[in-house]
Motif scaffolding. Structure first.
Motif, mmCIF file in Angstrom:
data_model
loop_
_atom_site.group_PDB
_atom_site.id
_atom_site.type_symbol
_atom_site.label_atom_id
_atom_site.label_comp_id
_atom_site.label_asym_id
_atom_site.label_seq_id
_atom_site.Cartn_x
_atom_site.Cartn_y
_atom_site.Cartn_z
ATOM 1 N N TYR A 57 0.848 -1.198 0.000
ATOM 2 C CA TYR A 57 0.000 0.000 0.000
ATOM 3 C C TYR A 57 0.880 1.243 0.000
ATOM 4 O O TYR A 57 1.836 1.332 0.775
ATOM 5 N N ASP A 61 -4.170 6.694 -0.208
ATOM 6 C CA ASP A 61 -5.614 6.640 -0.396
ATOM 7 C C ASP A 61 -6.309 7.574 0.602
ATOM 8 O O ASP A 61 -6.144 7.422 1.812
ATOM 9 N N ASP A 63 -9.279 7.591 1.372
ATOM 10 C CA ASP A 63 -10.299 6.808 2.066
ATOM 11 C C ASP A 63 -9.680 5.540 2.650
ATOM 12 O O ASP A 63 -10.238 4.460 2.581
ATOM 13 N N GLU A 64 -8.480 5.663 3.237
ATOM 14 C CA GLU A 64 -7.783 4.468 3.712
ATOM 15 C C GLU A 64 -8.423 3.923 4.984
ATOM 16 O O GLU A 64 -9.056 4.653 5.754
ATOM 17 N N SER A 75 -5.807 -0.088 2.127
ATOM 18 C CA SER A 75 -6.771 0.505 1.214
ATOM 19 C C SER A 75 -7.601 -0.577 0.564
ATOM 20 O O SER A 75 -7.112 -1.700 0.342
ATOM 21 N N ILE A 76 -8.867 -0.252 0.260
ATOM 22 C CA ILE A 76 -9.689 -1.199 -0.492
ATOM 23 C C ILE A 76 -9.590 -0.899 -1.981
ATOM 24 O O ILE A 76 -10.167 -1.576 -2.801
ATOM 25 N N ASP A 77 -8.821 0.144 -2.334
ATOM 26 C CA ASP A 77 -8.625 0.526 -3.726
ATOM 27 C C ASP A 77 -7.295 -0.038 -4.209
ATOM 28 O O ASP A 77 -6.222 0.369 -3.764
ATOM 29 N N MET A 78 -7.368 -0.996 -5.152
ATOM 30 C CA MET A 78 -6.141 -1.669 -5.619
ATOM 31 C C MET A 78 -5.194 -0.738 -6.377
ATOM 32 O O MET A 78 -4.024 -1.049 -6.560
ATOM 33 N N THR A 79 -5.684 0.433 -6.830
ATOM 34 C CA THR A 79 -4.784 1.346 -7.545
ATOM 35 C C THR A 79 -3.766 1.975 -6.597
ATOM 36 O O THR A 79 -2.782 2.560 -7.044
ATOM 37 N N HIS A 80 -3.989 1.836 -5.290
ATOM 38 C CA HIS A 80 -3.035 2.384 -4.325
ATOM 39 C C HIS A 80 -2.016 1.335 -3.877
ATOM 40 O O HIS A 80 -1.304 1.541 -2.893
ATOM 41 N N TYR A 81 -1.979 0.225 -4.599
ATOM 42 C CA TYR A 81 -0.983 -0.805 -4.293
ATOM 43 C C TYR A 81 0.054 -0.848 -5.386
ATOM 44 O O TYR A 81 -0.274 -0.781 -6.570
#
Ligand SMILES: [Zn+2]
Length: 88
Positions: A57, A61, A63-64, A75-81
């Motif tokens: 991560y 994000d 909204d982390e 994060s639940i957003d994979m673009t932040h990995y």
């Protein structure tokens, strides 16, 4: 006697040229798009460019989430990995 020496010089020169050609072929083979495609499958670490072993991560994000047990942010957003190596 001098013709033997000339033959030897020619043979040694041919040997050197042969080695030189082989070295160039090895170098060209390494730069082929095919081998580059293979290494592209293994993503490189975003920090040090070593082969990546996992996704990490990036901490960006807005909204982390935070793990209630470990307190670690995720994060639940994979673009932040991003791909990271074992040391990062
Ligand atoms: Zn790394």
């Amino acid at each position: 006697m001098s013709s033997n020496l000339t033959t030897l010089v020619i043979l040694v020169t041919l040997l050197h040229v042969g080695v030189f050609v082989i070295m160039i072929m090895i170098r060209l083979r390494r730069d082929e798009p095919g081998t580059a495609g293979e290494s592209a499958k293994i993503k490189s670490c975003a920090v040090c460019s070593q082969p990546a072993t996992h996704l990490g991560y990036d901490g960006l994000d807005p909204d982390e989430r935070h793990d209630p047990h470990t307190g670690r942010s995720y994060s639940i957003d994979m673009t932040h990995y991003q791909p990271l190596c074992a040391t990062h």
